[in-house]
Motif scaffolding. Structure first.
Motif, PDB file in Angstrom:
ATOM      1  N   SER A  72     111.593-123.501  -7.855  1.00 55.05           N
ATOM      2  CA  SER A  72     112.437-124.005  -8.946  1.00 55.05           C
ATOM      3  C   SER A  72     113.723-124.617  -8.398  1.00 55.05           C
ATOM      4  O   SER A  72     114.337-125.465  -9.031  1.00 55.05           O
ATOM      5  N   SER A  73     114.100-124.227  -7.162  1.00 55.16           N
ATOM      6  CA  SER A  73     115.282-124.800  -6.508  1.00 55.16           C
ATOM      7  C   SER A  73     114.995-126.193  -5.938  1.00 55.16           C
ATOM      8  O   SER A  73     115.903-126.876  -5.491  1.00 55.16           O
ATOM      9  N   GLY A  74     113.710-126.588  -5.917  1.00 58.55           N
ATOM     10  CA  GLY A  74     113.323-127.905  -5.424  1.00 58.55           C
ATOM     11  C   GLY A  74     112.722-127.904  -4.038  1.00 58.55           C
ATOM     12  O   GLY A  74     112.073-128.859  -3.641  1.00 58.55           O
ATOM     13  N   GLY A  75     112.901-126.845  -3.265  1.00 55.68           N
ATOM     14  CA  GLY A  75     112.337-126.784  -1.916  1.00 55.68           C
ATOM     15  C   GLY A  75     110.834-126.569  -1.940  1.00 55.68           C
ATOM     16  O   GLY A  75     110.274-126.059  -2.910  1.00 55.68           O
ATOM     17  N   VAL A  76     110.183-126.959  -0.862  1.00 59.54           N
ATOM     18  CA  VAL A  76     108.732-126.771  -0.752  1.00 59.54           C
ATOM     19  C   VAL A  76     108.443-125.294  -0.510  1.00 59.54           C
ATOM     20  O   VAL A  76     109.046-124.658   0.353  1.00 59.54           O
ATOM     21  N   MET A  77     107.502-124.737  -1.273  1.00 56.25           N
ATOM     22  CA  MET A  77     107.093-123.352  -1.130  1.00 56.25           C
ATOM     23  C   MET A  77     105.848-123.241  -0.246  1.00 56.25           C
ATOM     24  O   MET A  77     105.781-122.406   0.647  1.00 56.25           O
ATOM     25  N   GLN A  78     104.851-124.084  -0.523  1.00 55.19           N
ATOM     26  CA  GLN A  78     103.640-124.083   0.294  1.00 55.19           C
ATOM     27  C   GLN A  78     102.905-125.403   0.160  1.00 55.19           C
ATOM     28  O   GLN A  78     103.105-126.148  -0.794  1.00 55.19           O
ATOM     29  N   ALA A  96     112.401-119.161   0.658  1.00 51.53           N
ATOM     30  CA  ALA A  96     113.380-119.874  -0.184  1.00 51.53           C
ATOM     31  C   ALA A  96     114.458-120.589   0.622  1.00 51.53           C
ATOM     32  O   ALA A  96     115.065-121.543   0.149  1.00 51.53           O
ATOM     33  N   LYS A  97     114.682-120.155   1.873  1.00 52.74           N
ATOM     34  CA  LYS A  97     115.666-120.809   2.739  1.00 52.74           C
ATOM     35  C   LYS A  97     115.063-121.997   3.483  1.00 52.74           C
ATOM     36  O   LYS A  97     115.759-122.662   4.245  1.00 52.74           O
ATOM     37  N   GLY A  98     113.767-122.247   3.297  1.00 51.26           N
ATOM     38  CA  GLY A  98     113.099-123.348   3.987  1.00 51.26           C
ATOM     39  C   GLY A  98     112.590-122.984   5.366  1.00 51.26           C
ATOM     40  O   GLY A  98     112.169-123.843   6.128  1.00 51.26           O
ATOM     41  N   GLU A  99     112.588-121.686   5.672  1.00 49.12           N
ATOM     42  CA  GLU A  99     112.106-121.222   6.976  1.00 49.12           C
ATOM     43  C   GLU A  99     110.600-120.975   6.900  1.00 49.12           C
ATOM     44  O   GLU A  99     110.103-120.433   5.909  1.00 49.12           O
TER      45      GLU A  99
END
Length: 136
Positions: A72-78, A96-99
């Motif tokens: 929901s924050s816009g970052g890629v999850m998978q 969630a941190k993009g790691e």
């Protein structure tokens, strides 16, 4: 935000055809094309607020091709692939941190080969080798 307005029409046989908006089973809505009553081509799933939740392909009603899920924050999850409703190909997940969390391959819905799990700093935490499926 409300779903986009799509034609949502049926053909002479009563099958969905063309661009449609459907409810997403996880909440929100999804938009894509129907061909002869089957989902086909790229479909996009949206959160209830209208932000993109996932996008990927269908082929003759089956989940097929590359899919990407977003937070929901816009970052890629998978990100991962499908072959006729089966997980197939390389899959990768991020926190969630993009790691990077983990990555590996699926072969017809079963983990195959090396699957690597990562520490938050990007170093390898562990690698597990799954048996590759034999071709029949």
């Amino acid at each position: 935000m409300s779903p986009a307005t799509t034609p949502d029409v049926t053909d002479e046989k009563g099958r969905k055809t063309g661009l449609w908006t459907d409810p997403d089973p996880h909440g929100g809505y999804m938009i894509g094309e129907y061909v002869e009553g089957e989902r086909h081509g790229t479909w996009r799933h949206y959160f209830t607020d209208g932000q993109l939740r996932a996008e990927g392909g269908f082929e003759n009603g089956a989940v097929h091709g590359e899919w990407v899920w977003y937070r929901s924050s816009g970052g890629v999850m998978q990100r991962g692939g499908f072959q006729h409703d089966q997980k197939h190909g390389t899959w990768t997940r991020w926190n969630a941190k993009g790691e990077l969390i983990d990555s590996g391959d699926y072969d017809n819905n079963k983990k195959s080969g090396d699957w690597t799990t990562y520490n938050p700093d990007g170093t390898v935490k562990r690698t597990v080798t799954h048996r590759k499926r034999s071709k029949a």
